[in-house]
Structures are given as structure tokens and as C-alpha cells.
Motif scaffolding. Structure first.
Motif, PDB file in Angstrom:
ATOM      1  N   LEU A 122       0.811  -1.220   0.000  1.00 23.21           N
ATOM      2  CA  LEU A 122       0.000   0.000   0.000  1.00 23.21           C
ATOM      3  C   LEU A 122       0.847   1.273   0.000  1.00 23.21           C
ATOM      4  CD1 LEU A 122      -2.790  -1.040   2.548  1.00 23.21           C
ATOM      5  CD2 LEU A 122      -2.931  -1.001   0.050  1.00 23.21           C
ATOM      6  N   THR A 123       2.105   1.177   0.420  1.00 25.95           N
ATOM      7  CA  THR A 123       2.919   2.395   0.589  1.00 25.95           C
ATOM      8  C   THR A 123       4.079   2.526  -0.391  1.00 25.95           C
ATOM      9  OG1 THR A 123       4.251   1.267   2.288  1.00 25.95           O
ATOM     10  CG2 THR A 123       2.379   2.573   3.056  1.00 25.95           C
ATOM     11  N   VAL A 124       4.462   1.467  -1.070  1.00 28.02           N
ATOM     12  CA  VAL A 124       5.687   1.494  -1.885  1.00 28.02           C
ATOM     13  C   VAL A 124       5.630   2.529  -3.008  1.00 28.02           C
ATOM     14  CG1 VAL A 124       4.924  -0.414  -3.374  1.00 28.02           C
ATOM     15  CG2 VAL A 124       7.360   0.080  -3.158  1.00 28.02           C
ATOM     16  N   ASP A 125       4.455   2.718  -3.609  1.00 30.02           N
ATOM     17  CA  ASP A 125       4.341   3.696  -4.693  1.00 30.02           C
ATOM     18  C   ASP A 125       3.995   5.093  -4.178  1.00 30.02           C
ATOM     19  OD1 ASP A 125       4.947   2.127  -6.989  1.00 30.02           O
ATOM     20  OD2 ASP A 125       3.022   1.127  -6.790  1.00 30.02           O
TER      21      ASP A 125
ATOM     22  N   SER B 121       9.597  -4.068   4.280  1.00 31.01           N
ATOM     23  CA  SER B 121      10.705  -3.370   3.615  1.00 31.01           C
ATOM     24  C   SER B 121      11.504  -4.304   2.705  1.00 31.01           C
ATOM     25  CB  SER B 121      11.619  -2.731   4.667  1.00 31.01           C
ATOM     26  OG  SER B 121      12.169  -3.708   5.543  1.00 31.01           O
ATOM     27  N   TRP B 122      12.520  -4.936   3.247  1.00 32.83           N
ATOM     28  CA  TRP B 122      13.446  -5.718   2.429  1.00 32.83           C
ATOM     29  C   TRP B 122      12.794  -6.906   1.748  1.00 32.83           C
ATOM     30  CZ3 TRP B 122      18.436  -4.851   0.901  1.00 32.83           C
ATOM     31  CH2 TRP B 122      19.041  -3.713   1.427  1.00 32.83           C
ATOM     32  N   GLY B 123      11.744  -7.476   2.341  1.00 35.48           N
ATOM     33  CA  GLY B 123      11.063  -8.606   1.707  1.00 35.48           C
ATOM     34  C   GLY B 123      10.554  -8.253   0.324  1.00 35.48           C
ATOM     35  N   PRO B 124       9.576  -7.327   0.233  1.00 37.21           N
ATOM     36  CA  PRO B 124       9.058  -6.981  -1.099  1.00 37.21           C
ATOM     37  C   PRO B 124       9.913  -5.989  -1.876  1.00 37.21           C
ATOM     38  CG  PRO B 124       7.810  -5.850   0.610  1.00 37.21           C
ATOM     39  CD  PRO B 124       8.768  -6.763   1.315  1.00 37.21           C
ATOM     40  N   ILE B 125      10.506  -4.999  -1.191  1.00 35.63           N
ATOM     41  CA  ILE B 125      11.129  -3.877  -1.910  1.00 35.63           C
ATOM     42  C   ILE B 125      12.411  -4.298  -2.623  1.00 35.63           C
ATOM     43  CG2 ILE B 125      11.884  -1.470  -1.770  1.00 35.63           C
ATOM     44  CD1 ILE B 125       8.919  -2.046  -0.983  1.00 35.63           C
TER      45      ILE B 125
END
Length: 463
Positions: free
Chosen positions: A321-324, A373-377
Motif C-alpha cells: 500500500l505504501t511502496v508507490d 521493507s526488504w522482503g518486497p522492496i
């Protein structure tokens, strides 16, 4: 983008993320079965903890191979065919790992030959994981529009974590109400065999999915590329995107790995190394054993593992929900700080021989920080920082390094814990701090940029 196109993009993305679900399922299925495997194949033959560590993490050897081959396979046959091959490998691994005696051995009679056969089937599944881990983000990244690419690639990480959560429930369901003897004889086999169901569904659905337009453009199949782009983006936008893709392809016709300098390759490799050296897969692979060491009974440790899996899902959704909106760098640095706090606290507790609820709380803080954080990004960045012409090669290198780092961390965990549990967790905490510094100093922000704009960024840095 109209709703119809957006719906189509999400459908294709969700089918592709089944590869991520299988990635998570295959890597985590060992968590419920590893003690039975230890009893059946290791302890029964008086073998060492080193061989136990190798057996638990043997799939990672295949992951390294699959990651390394992903560039060759996805370049030669396309992203779609590479994912179908991965699905077939998942299916073969599920059937073989659940019944390693098939054809050559007597059931119930452990031997070194049977141990290596079991490991062979796990390696086959690992090759599927390595392929899927590289090609799923690549496939989604090459289809997704820039403004929602981070969210869509992050869905792959959600699928990975969801796959882990599903298999935690499956393992718990198989073990619930059964005796240790039954689990050690039959239960662990059913855990591995259960993967055959999602693997079959994935292969079947991928047969109906399109190839990525960027791959087709690289192969000079412009008509097909335009057709797919039109289905996703509409006629005018499709033509505009195809022009940008063709420009980026023509700029570097040879596509040599260092065409855009060494920095982009180094950043991709270091992203992969730090994602593993922070120790996340130790928490995932050995979760039930960690909770048992904290005093939980067998079934209670399985339940606590499920709770941790639910936390992982919730915080991965936060990242999606926050990455973009927030960007890649702020999420990575925040996650690194949270992971450092969690692991250093666990280390302090371990040095003082304090095991209890506080340890569980800090494990949850650590894993939640990783999952937001590090998992998806990390996967988002790996799918988008590399230029079109070198993407498949560069991702293959980054993913192979990632799985090599994963294998190193996972296989060294049992002997390191025998030496010093506090020192082991302190190492992961220090790596978390270093990961924050690395992102702050070296990693570019990619939020909202098209893949072709990222290519221009590296061209300018290399000028």
C-alpha cells in the motif's frame, strides 16, 4: 487507464504471483518437516549437524542454479515459458520429496543413498524456486505501468509470504492430533506432496498468459508487443510505450553486461546479499525449532509459527500500500532500523540466557520490519533498476548471488548456534545496520519512473 485494462493487468499479475506462492510454499514446507527428516534420515544413521543443515537448505543449491539459469532461459524462450518450466519443476519436486524411495529404495529403510535422493528432489524444486524468484518479478515488472509497478511487483512478495502462511497451516493441519511416530513416518511426506496441487494449477494457468511486450520487442516481434500493450494500455498509450522500448533496445544493441557501468550491477548484487545476511530465512526455515527452544510444545510452536506468518502477511500488505506513495528508499531504511532493533535485542537476551515472551516480541518486530521493507522492496528494485537490454542477465546474477547468500546463512545457522546463539543474532543485527547505510548512500529512488527512465539514469551516471 480504464478499469477493463487495469483488471486485465491484475489478472495476469495474480496468475504470475502463483509462482511466488510456490516459491514461498517450497522454501517453507521444510519448516514443519525438518525435525522428522532429521529423525528419519540424519539421527537414524548417526550423521552430523552439518549434514542436517545441508539437508534443510539443500533446495537452496537448486535456487542458485535456477537463479543463474534464469537469464539464459528467459532470454532464449521468454518469461512465460520460463515460469511454466518452474511450475513443472515444483510439481516433480513435490512428488519426489514426498516419496523419495520411488523406484530405487525400500520404504522405511534410511540410507545415505536415500538421503542424497531426497536432497536431489529438493534441489529440483530449488531450481524451480530460483527460476520463479528471478522471472516472476521480471514478468510483472515488464507488464506493469510505472505508476503501479511497485505495488504489483510487491504482490509477488505477498504471494511468497502467503505461500509460507498456507504451508504453515497445511503442516499444522497434518500434524494436529497425530503422534510423533506418525508424523516421522507419514506426516512429513504429506507435507511435501501437498505442493503438487498449487504447482499443477500454476502450470495450467500460465499456458493461457501472454508474453511480456518488452521481451517481444527485444526479439523484434513488434506487432505482438504492440497487440499486448494495446490490451493493457489502449491504442495511443501502447504506441508511445513501444517507441520508448524500441529506443532503449536500439541504444545498446550488444547488450553487454557492463554496457551501463558496473555500479548498477554492484547495487543489484548488494541488495541481494543484504536481503539474506540480515538473517530472515533463519527465522522462516527454523521457526518451529526456535519457538520450541523458547519452551513451546510441538503443537504450540506450530501455532506460534502461524502467528508469525500472519504478522508477515499484514506487514507485507503495508509495503504494497505504501511502496508507490512513500518510495523504495524510506521503506528500506525504516525496515533496516526495525530489524537491527529486533535482532540486537534477541542477541542481548540470548547472551543472558533469557528465553520467553520478550524473545517472541522481538522476533515479531524483526520479521515485521523485514516484511514491510526488504522482503518486497528488494524484489521491486531488482525488477526495475536494470536496463532492458541487460535485465535478464543482471537479474540472473543478482538472484543467483541472493540464493548463494541464503544457502550460506541457512546452512551455517545450526553450527553457529552451537558455538554462540547470542553472537549469531548479533551478526544479523550488525548486517541490518549496514544495510541501512548501503541504501542511504548507494541505492537510487525508482518511485514513479518508467523502466526506460531508469535506463537513462544509468546512462547519465556512466557518461
Amino acid at each position: 487507464m480504464d478499469n477493463h485494462n487495469k483488471a486485465l493487468i491484475y489478472v495476469v499479475t495474480l496468475v504470475a504471483t502463483l509462482g511466488g506462492l510456490l516459491f514461498g510454499y517450497d522454501t517453507a514446507v521444510i519448516s514443519g518437516a525438518e525435525k522428522s527428516i532429521q529423525a528419519y534420515l540424519i539421527d537414524s544413521q548417526g550423521l552430523s549437524s552439518f549434514l542436517h543443515g545441508i539437508t534443510v537448505s539443500s533446495a537452496l543449491v537448486g535456487c542458485i542454479i535456477g537463479g543463474a539459469l534464469s537469464g539464459v532461459i528467459s532470454s532464449a524462450y521468454g518469461r512465460r515459458i520460463a515460469l511454466i518450466i518452474a511450475g513443472v519443476l515444483f510439481l516433480l519436486s513435490a512428488l519426489g520429496s514426498g516419496n523419495p524411495e520411488f523406484l530405487f529404495f525400500e520404504r522405511g529403510t534410511p540410507s545415505m543413498g536415500l538421503l542424497w535422493t531426497f536432497n536431489f528432489y529438493r534441489v529440483v524444486g530449488g531450481i524451480g524456486v530460483g527460476l520463479a524468484s528471478a522471472v516472476c518479478p521480471m514478468y510483472i515488472g515488464e507488464i506493469a505501468p510505472a505508476n503501479i509497478r511497485g505495488r504489483l511487483v510487491s504482490l509477488n512478495q505477498f504471494a511468497i509470504i502467503f505461500g509460507m502462511l498456507v504451508v504453515y497451516f497445511v503442516n499444522w493441519g497434518i500434524a494436529e492430533g497425530q503422534t510423533i511416530e506418525w508424523i516421522n513416518e507419514i506426516g512429513w511426506r504429506r507435507m511435501f506432496l501437498s505442493e503438487a496441487i498449487p504447482a499443477s494449477i500454476f502450470v495450467l494457468l500460465m499456458l493461457f498468459m501472454p508474453e511480456t511486450p518488452r521481451y517481444l520487442a527485444l526479439r523484434n516481434k513488434d506487432v505482438e508487443a504492440l497487440s499486448i500493450l494495446t490490451r493493457f494500455n489502449g491504442v495511443e498509450k501502447a504506441k508511445e510505450i513501444l517507441v520508448d522500448i524500441k529506443k532503449s533496445v536500439e541504444k545498446s544493441s550488444k547488450g553487454k553486461l557492463f554496457s551501463y557501468g558496473k555500479l548498477v550491477i554492484i547495487i543489484g548484487i548488494l541488495l541481494s546479499v543484504f536481503q539474506q545476511f540480515v538473517g530472515i530465512n533463519v527465522a522462516l526455515y527454523y521457526a518451529p525449532r526456535i519457538f520450541e527452544s523458547m519452551g513451546a510444545a510441538k503443537n504450540a510452536s506450530m501455532v506460534q509459527t502461524i502467528i508469525m506468518g500472519l504478522v508477515n502477511v499484514v506487514f507485507t500488505i503495508i509495503a504494497i500500500l505504501t511502496v508507490d506513495k512513500w518510495g523504495r528508499k524510506p521503506l528500506l531504511i525504516t525496515g533496516s532500523i526495525g530489524m537491527a532493533i529486533g535482532m540486537i535485542a534477541i542477541s542481548v537476551l540470548a547472551f543472558q540466557d533469557i528465553i520467553g515472551m520478550a524473545t517472541l516480541v522481538f522476533i515479531v518486530i524483526y520479521t515485521a520490519s523485514f516484511m514491510m521493507s526488504w522482503g518486497p522492496i528488494c524484489w521491486v528494485l531488482i525488477s526495475e533498476i536494470f536496463p532492458n537490454k541487460i535485465r535478464s542477465q543482471a537479474i540472473a546474477i543478482a538472484v543467483a548471488v541472493q540464493w548463494a547468500a541464503n544457502f550460506f546463512i541457512s546452512s551455517t545457522y545450526p553450527p553457529l548456534m552451537e558455538f554462540s546463539s547470542g553472537g549469531t543474532y548479533l551478526f544479523y543485527g550488525v548486517m541490518s545496520i549496514l544495510s541501512a547505510i548501503f541504501v542511504w548512500k548507494m541505492v537510487p529512488e525508482t518511485k514513479g519512473k518508467t523502466l526506460e527512465e531508469m535506463e537513462a539514469l544509468w546512462e547519465n551516471k556512466n557518461a
